[in-house]
Design a protein around this motif. Structure first.
Motif, PDB file in Angstrom:
ATOM      1  N   PHE A 174     -26.597  14.057  22.806  1.00  0.00           N
ATOM      2  CA  PHE A 174     -26.292  14.855  21.610  1.00  0.00           C
ATOM      3  C   PHE A 174     -25.779  13.951  20.500  1.00  0.00           C
ATOM      4  O   PHE A 174     -24.965  13.065  20.758  1.00  0.00           O
ATOM      5  N   ALA A 175     -26.244  14.235  19.306  1.00  0.00           N
ATOM      6  CA  ALA A 175     -25.820  13.423  18.159  1.00  0.00           C
ATOM      7  C   ALA A 175     -25.145  14.326  17.130  1.00  0.00           C
ATOM      8  O   ALA A 175     -25.340  15.545  17.149  1.00  0.00           O
ATOM      9  N   VAL A 176     -24.374  13.705  16.258  1.00  0.00           N
ATOM     10  CA  VAL A 176     -23.714  14.486  15.205  1.00  0.00           C
ATOM     11  C   VAL A 176     -24.788  15.005  14.238  1.00  0.00           C
ATOM     12  O   VAL A 176     -25.870  14.410  14.136  1.00  0.00           O
ATOM     13  N   SER A 177     -24.476  16.067  13.528  1.00  0.00           N
ATOM     14  CA  SER A 177     -25.462  16.628  12.600  1.00  0.00           C
ATOM     15  C   SER A 177     -25.554  15.752  11.346  1.00  0.00           C
ATOM     16  O   SER A 177     -24.660  14.937  11.076  1.00  0.00           O
TER      17      SER A 177
ATOM     18  N   PHE B 191     -22.788  14.038   8.539  1.00  0.00           N
ATOM     19  CA  PHE B 191     -21.483  13.855   9.209  1.00  0.00           C
ATOM     20  C   PHE B 191     -20.622  12.835   8.458  1.00  0.00           C
ATOM     21  O   PHE B 191     -19.450  13.076   8.188  1.00  0.00           O
ATOM     22  N   ASN B 192     -21.250  11.701   8.118  1.00  0.00           N
ATOM     23  CA  ASN B 192     -20.481  10.641   7.445  1.00  0.00           C
ATOM     24  C   ASN B 192     -19.918  11.134   6.107  1.00  0.00           C
ATOM     25  O   ASN B 192     -18.762  10.872   5.787  1.00  0.00           O
TER      26      ASN B 192
ATOM     27  N   ARG C 255     -19.182  14.173   5.194  1.00  0.00           N
ATOM     28  CA  ARG C 255     -18.069  15.110   5.421  1.00  0.00           C
ATOM     29  C   ARG C 255     -16.805  14.347   5.830  1.00  0.00           C
ATOM     30  O   ARG C 255     -15.712  14.647   5.375  1.00  0.00           O
ATOM     31  N   LEU C 256     -16.996  13.359   6.681  1.00  0.00           N
ATOM     32  CA  LEU C 256     -15.850  12.569   7.144  1.00  0.00           C
ATOM     33  C   LEU C 256     -15.209  11.816   5.982  1.00  0.00           C
ATOM     34  O   LEU C 256     -13.983  11.866   5.796  1.00  0.00           O
ATOM     35  N   PHE C 257     -16.030  11.158   5.157  1.00  0.00           N
ATOM     36  CA  PHE C 257     -15.462  10.358   4.078  1.00  0.00           C
ATOM     37  C   PHE C 257     -14.822  11.247   3.001  1.00  0.00           C
ATOM     38  O   PHE C 257     -13.815  10.864   2.416  1.00  0.00           O
TER      39      PHE C 257
ATOM     40  N   ARG D 231     -13.339  14.035   3.654  1.00  0.00           N
ATOM     41  CA  ARG D 231     -12.050  14.437   4.245  1.00  0.00           C
ATOM     42  C   ARG D 231     -11.033  13.297   4.142  1.00  0.00           C
ATOM     43  O   ARG D 231      -9.859  13.527   3.855  1.00  0.00           O
ATOM     44  N   LEU D 232     -11.505  12.082   4.359  1.00  0.00           N
ATOM     45  CA  LEU D 232     -10.593  10.936   4.265  1.00  0.00           C
ATOM     46  C   LEU D 232     -10.052  10.785   2.852  1.00  0.00           C
ATOM     47  O   LEU D 232      -8.885  10.424   2.668  1.00  0.00           O
TER      48      LEU D 232
END
Lengths: 196, 187
Positions: B56-59, B62-63, B65-67, B69-70
């Motif tokens: 399974f891989a991230v959708s 993803f990157n 959304r992560l950045f 949020r950071l």
């Protein structure tokens, strides 16, 4: 043409500790799918798994200085993800208990939702969801050890460090998890034969 | 070797981590035990199924959304108490707990000083919680027996709603009569 330098995980985290955020991006790219696979097998839902993976990388960003190069980076990041997944499962259990306590006795539904398996790809003689359901049915400590060994293919020593459990216990857990898994899959096989 | 020992070591056998003598014992047992042969085949098949199962891989996204949020996490103000002395101790306490303890001690001192009477002065007797509930009419107790007028009078006087300036002060001579009574009894 400039030669592309391939940094090790340890070099990347050390560079990130010194402020190189590109090293962080590289670590995210290297580990996001491995963590997703591990956490999904652990918690069983994609959305929750992805949230936990995101939380893991946020923790990595915030707590980068806590990493010491004496241990493998993979061990450290899997420990963070494993702890977050464990916390999530605990929360879920609490939510479930409070939800059940709000229902009347006759309303309680203990069935596990079964995913639609039509047109599903077969993995050997089993479907993907049969394997996933069998893994999910294992007790948590067996499940974690099995996933880390047979899916993530980590060494017994690494698993022992991640779960903070003695090596002998890890070997025993993995063995028992595999025995239980083969029992469950044998049952699946038997059920399929009877339906045919 | 019996079936229990076989099952205990089946994973080690699959992963070829057994000693040569143990391998020989295993093989001998396998030749004679159909049940254990089936278990071995089942475990091998289960491990193989898990190992080749879907990864399974991230959708996508993803990157991003992560950045994003950071970015938000970075902008979030961090409390000064939380930041001060990161990793250091003050008298064995983490800075934030040391600060909280200090504030608690200061509060206790302030309250104690505020409550204690000043030298030479008497404390005004005041029941502030009863303000606004004075009821001049005699009350009935649950038992249905009416209260004695004298008791009522005394109670109403003590529980009266006086402002701090008007409150009754206890004077040194107030207990004179009672002291006299004790003396009389001694005699």
């Amino acid at each position: 043409m400039p030669e592309k330098v391939q940094y090790s995980d340890k070099e990347l985290i050390l560079r990130f500790q010194q402020g190189d955020e590109l090293a962080y991006v590289e670590l995210v790219n290297r580990y996001r799918d491995r963590l997703m696979n591990f956490v999904y097998r652990y918690v069983g839902t994609r959305q929750e798994a992805e949230d936990i993976v995101q939380d893991t990388f946020v923790k990595l960003f915030q707590k980068k200085d806590y990493y010491r190069p004496i241990s493998e980076f993979s061990t450290w990041i899997f420990t963070i993800a494993s702890n977050l997944a464990k916390t999530e499962l605990r929360k879920r259990k609490r939510r479930k208990v409070s939800y059940l306590s709000q229902l009347g006795m006759e309303e309680k539904d203990f069935d596990i939702p079964v995913e639609d398996t039509t047109d599903e790809e077969m993995v050997g003689e089993f479907t993907e969801s049969q394997i996933q359901n069998a893994i999910q049915s294992l007790q948590l400590h067996f499940r974690t050890a099995l996933i880390l060994r047979d899916i993530e293919e980590l060494s017994y020593e690494e698993i022992s460090k991640i779960l903070d459990v003695p090596l002998g216990t890890i070997k025993s857990r993995i063995n028992r998890a595999r025995l239980q898994l083969q029992e469950m899959l044998k049952q699946v096989h038997k059920d399929r034969r009877t339906t045919i | 070797m019996d079936c229990y020992e076989f099952q205990d070591k089946v994973s080690v056998y699959i992963e070829k981590e057994l000693t040569l003598s143990d391998v020989n014992r295993f093989d001998t047992h396998l030749d004679s035990c159909k049940g254990c042969s089936a278990v071995l085949a089942g475990v091998r098949s289960a491990v193989a199924a898990v190992r080749v199962s879907e990864r399974f891989a991230v959708s996508s996204g993803f990157n991003n959304r992560l950045f994003n949020r950071l970015k938000v996490e970075k902008v979030k103000p961090v409390s000064r108490i939380g930041r001060m002395g990161h990793g250091r101790n003050i008298f064995g306490y983490q800075p934030r707990y040391a600060f909280a303890s200090l504030a608690a001690v200061a509060l206790i001192i302030v309250l104690t000083v505020g409550i204690l009477p000043k030298g030479g002065e008497t404390m005004p007797v005041q029941l502030s919680t009863q303000q606004g509930f004075a009821d001049p009419a005699p009350k009935q107790i649950n038992s249905g027996v009416p209260l004695q007028p004298s008791i009522l009078a005394e109670d109403s006087e003590e529980d009266s709603l006086e402002t701090p300036g008007e409150s009754r002060r206890v004077k040194p001579g107030d207990f004179g009569g009672k002291i006299q009574l004790v003396k009389d009894k001694k005699r």
